[in-house]
Write a protein that holds these residues in place. Structure first.
Motif, PDB file in Angstrom:
ATOM      1  N   LEU A  21       0.794  -1.177   0.144  1.00 40.11           N
ATOM      2  CA  LEU A  21       0.071   0.046  -0.064  1.00 40.11           C
ATOM      3  C   LEU A  21       0.817   1.552  -0.045  1.00 40.11           C
ATOM      4  N   ASP A  22       0.547   2.174  -0.913  1.00 42.62           N
ATOM      5  CA  ASP A  22       1.441   3.311  -1.000  1.00 42.62           C
ATOM      6  C   ASP A  22       0.771   4.399   0.087  1.00 42.62           C
ATOM      7  N   CYS A  23       1.777   5.155   0.505  1.00 41.75           N
ATOM      8  CA  CYS A  23       1.171   6.129   1.667  1.00 41.75           C
ATOM      9  C   CYS A  23       1.203   7.352   0.824  1.00 41.75           C
ATOM     10  N   THR A  24       0.166   7.820  -0.068  1.00 46.28           N
ATOM     11  CA  THR A  24      -0.077   9.074  -0.705  1.00 46.28           C
ATOM     12  C   THR A  24      -1.304   9.675  -0.448  1.00 46.28           C
ATOM     13  N   ASP A  25      -1.543  11.004  -0.985  1.00 46.34           N
ATOM     14  CA  ASP A  25      -2.538  11.908  -0.805  1.00 46.34           C
ATOM     15  C   ASP A  25      -3.875  11.093  -1.590  1.00 46.34           C
ATOM     16  N   GLU A  26      -3.571  10.496  -2.796  1.00 48.08           N
ATOM     17  CA  GLU A  26      -4.319   9.816  -3.457  1.00 48.08           C
ATOM     18  C   GLU A  26      -5.136   8.631  -2.996  1.00 48.08           C
ATOM     19  N   ARG A  27      -4.458   7.709  -2.339  1.00 48.79           N
ATOM     20  CA  ARG A  27      -4.997   6.535  -1.284  1.00 48.79           C
ATOM     21  C   ARG A  27      -5.906   7.446  -0.433  1.00 48.79           C
ATOM     22  N   ILE A  28      -5.217   8.503   0.475  1.00 50.81           N
ATOM     23  CA  ILE A  28      -6.034   8.956   1.567  1.00 50.81           C
ATOM     24  C   ILE A  28      -7.321   9.573   0.995  1.00 50.81           C
ATOM     25  N   ASN A  29      -7.551  10.287  -0.150  1.00 50.55           N
ATOM     26  CA  ASN A  29      -8.698  10.904  -0.646  1.00 50.55           C
ATOM     27  C   ASN A  29      -9.798   9.926  -0.937  1.00 50.55           C
ATOM     28  N   ARG A  30      -9.031   8.721  -1.668  1.00 47.51           N
ATOM     29  CA  ARG A  30     -10.099   7.608  -2.057  1.00 47.51           C
ATOM     30  C   ARG A  30     -10.838   7.178  -0.972  1.00 47.51           C
ATOM     31  N   LEU A  31     -10.088   6.832   0.030  1.00 46.74           N
ATOM     32  CA  LEU A  31     -10.705   6.190   1.219  1.00 46.74           C
ATOM     33  C   LEU A  31     -11.699   7.168   2.156  1.00 46.74           C
ATOM     34  N   ARG A  32     -11.010   8.581   2.302  1.00 43.91           N
ATOM     35  CA  ARG A  32     -12.337   9.348   2.817  1.00 43.91           C
ATOM     36  C   ARG A  32     -13.381   9.555   1.923  1.00 43.91           C
ATOM     37  N   ALA A  33     -13.320   9.621   0.691  1.00 45.12           N
ATOM     38  CA  ALA A  33     -14.320   9.673  -0.351  1.00 45.12           C
ATOM     39  C   ALA A  33     -15.458   8.599  -0.114  1.00 45.12           C
ATOM     40  N   PHE A  34     -14.865   7.349  -0.065  1.00 48.74           N
ATOM     41  CA  PHE A  34     -15.732   6.121   0.133  1.00 48.74           C
ATOM     42  C   PHE A  34     -16.626   6.109   1.092  1.00 48.74           C
ATOM     43  N   ASN A  35     -16.200   6.510   2.279  1.00 48.50           N
ATOM     44  CA  ASN A  35     -17.092   6.518   3.425  1.00 48.50           C
ATOM     45  C   ASN A  35     -17.509   8.099   4.055  1.00 48.50           C
ATOM     46  N   GLY A  36     -17.098   9.094   2.971  1.00 46.25           N
ATOM     47  CA  GLY A  36     -17.467  10.252   3.609  1.00 46.25           C
ATOM     48  C   GLY A  36     -16.575  10.811   4.855  1.00 46.25           C
ATOM     49  N   ILE A  37     -15.691  10.416   5.059  1.00 46.70           N
ATOM     50  CA  ILE A  37     -14.737  10.652   6.187  1.00 46.70           C
ATOM     51  C   ILE A  37     -14.181  12.185   6.121  1.00 46.70           C
ATOM     52  N   GLU A  38     -14.564  13.119   6.759  1.00 48.39           N
ATOM     53  CA  GLU A  38     -14.210  14.515   6.848  1.00 48.39           C
ATOM     54  C   GLU A  38     -13.382  14.997   8.117  1.00 48.39           C
ATOM     55  N   GLY A  39     -12.529  15.767   7.994  1.00 49.66           N
ATOM     56  CA  GLY A  39     -11.731  16.424   9.109  1.00 49.66           C
ATOM     57  C   GLY A  39     -10.755  15.410   9.819  1.00 49.66           C
ATOM     58  N   ASP A  40     -10.105  15.820  10.792  1.00 48.19           N
ATOM     59  CA  ASP A  40      -9.047  15.135  11.507  1.00 48.19           C
ATOM     60  C   ASP A  40      -9.596  13.872  11.988  1.00 48.19           C
ATOM     61  N   VAL A  41      -8.906  12.739  11.598  1.00 46.65           N
ATOM     62  CA  VAL A  41      -9.552  11.499  12.422  1.00 46.65           C
ATOM     63  C   VAL A  41      -8.868  11.193  13.650  1.00 46.65           C
ATOM     64  N   PHE A  42      -7.677  11.903  13.829  1.00 48.38           N
ATOM     65  CA  PHE A  42      -7.029  11.545  15.169  1.00 48.38           C
ATOM     66  C   PHE A  42      -7.689  12.197  16.291  1.00 48.38           C
ATOM     67  N   ALA A  43      -7.368  11.597  17.535  1.00 48.68           N
ATOM     68  CA  ALA A  43      -7.918  12.074  18.868  1.00 48.68           C
ATOM     69  C   ALA A  43      -7.084  13.656  19.131  1.00 48.68           C
ATOM     70  N   GLU A  44      -7.718  14.520  19.603  1.00 50.25           N
ATOM     71  CA  GLU A  44      -6.794  15.697  19.794  1.00 50.25           C
ATOM     72  C   GLU A  44      -5.945  15.823  20.738  1.00 50.25           C
TER      73      GLU A  44
END
Length: 292
Positions: free
Chosen positions: A182-205
């Protein structure tokens, strides 16, 4: 919410890690039938002693619902020392810019189906978004994931397909095991976020925010001691009462504001109480509009 636990903050998360190891036991030993070491109902192996990083998913109620382990490949790792048959005679992969992702699992008993928050699909994507962002920010180019064919199909459907595979597929317990890149790229991140509608920071503050949510989970609140129990300190008593006290509703707040208005003893107090009520009314009106 994704919590990152590593060598630096691990001492804060002993209870959370225990829950993670118990989930791993239920998944890898009980369900998948892997030959893994079990101690006190927890699945822990030698790689957990090498100071890996863990990504742990908490749902909206604070329950642990998923996890993943990240380990450097420059030292001992599973593909080199446990799943070596996958490599089919090839030397182990080792690189400072390649991480190994293993022990990925989600709690299918607690999570729902579909793609909404607190669903299996959402938490799966959220964990891989976190892993990819975490790796990318650390200068990692790729990750190798030891998965089974079922998980491979899930990853393909969720826009997280490996771009290549290493070695061959081998039998592991009741299922087969394979290694995907698995490549660590913005393209993969954007695909994953779009698939489930994930927005904002996913990490605990912060660690404090993560620990507070974990402590507020239903199972933890149910085990809290009675506030008047001998040995409960004033600080513990205040925390117990706070966790056991339901959050005020909008009706409660409006009643409180009206009481402050009725009990105002001066024009200044009356004006302040009326201003606060007006401001909070505006806030809830906007919040309800957004939630709708």
């Amino acid at each position: 919410m994704i919590v990152v636990v590593d060598a630096l903050n691990r001492h804060k998360y002993n209870e959370l890690l225990d829950e993670m190891f118990k989930l791993r036991k239920r998944v890898f030993h009980d369900r998948l039938g892997w030959e893994v070491d079990i101690t006190d109902g927890k699945e822990i192996d030698m790689f957990d002693n090498l100071h890996p990083a863990y990504l742990i998913a908490l749902d909206d109620e604070g329950d642990l619902v998923g996890c993943m382990r990240i380990l450097q490949t420059t030292g001992p790792h599973m593909l080199a020392d446990v799943f070596i048959d996958i490599m089919d005679g090839e030397p182990p992969v080792r690189s400072a810019q390649l991480w190994e992702v293993t022990r990925f699992c989600v709690d299918t008993d607690k999570l729902k189906s579909g793609k909404s928050r607190n669903s299996i699909s959402y938490v799966t994507s959220e964990l891989f978004v976190a892993a990819t962002e975490y790796g990318k920010n650390a200068g990692i180019l790729d990750a190798v994931a030891v998965i089974d064919p079922v998980m491979n199909r899930v990853m393909i459907r969720s826009q997280n397909a490996p771009y290549d595979y290493l070695g061959k597929t081998v039998q592991m317990g009741k299922v087969k095991a394979m290694a995907g890149l698995l490549d660590c790229t913005d393209e993969r991140i954007n695909r994953l976020r779009a698939f489930n509608g994930i927005e904002g920071d996913v990490f605990a503050e912060s660690d404090e925010v993560a620990l507070e949510r974990f402590a507020s989970r239903p199972a933890a609140v149910a085990k809290l001691p009675e506030p008047n129990h001998p040995g409960v300190t004033d600080t513990m008593r205040a925390e117990v009462v706070a966790l056991q006290t339901p959050a005020p509703t909008q009706i409660d707040l409006h009643s409180y504001f009206n009481e402050q208005i009725d009990e105002a003893e001066s024009a200044e107090e009356l004006a302040a109480a009326e201003a606060l009520k007006a401001e909070m009314t505006k806030y809830f009106r906007n919040k309800n509009r957004c939630d709708a």
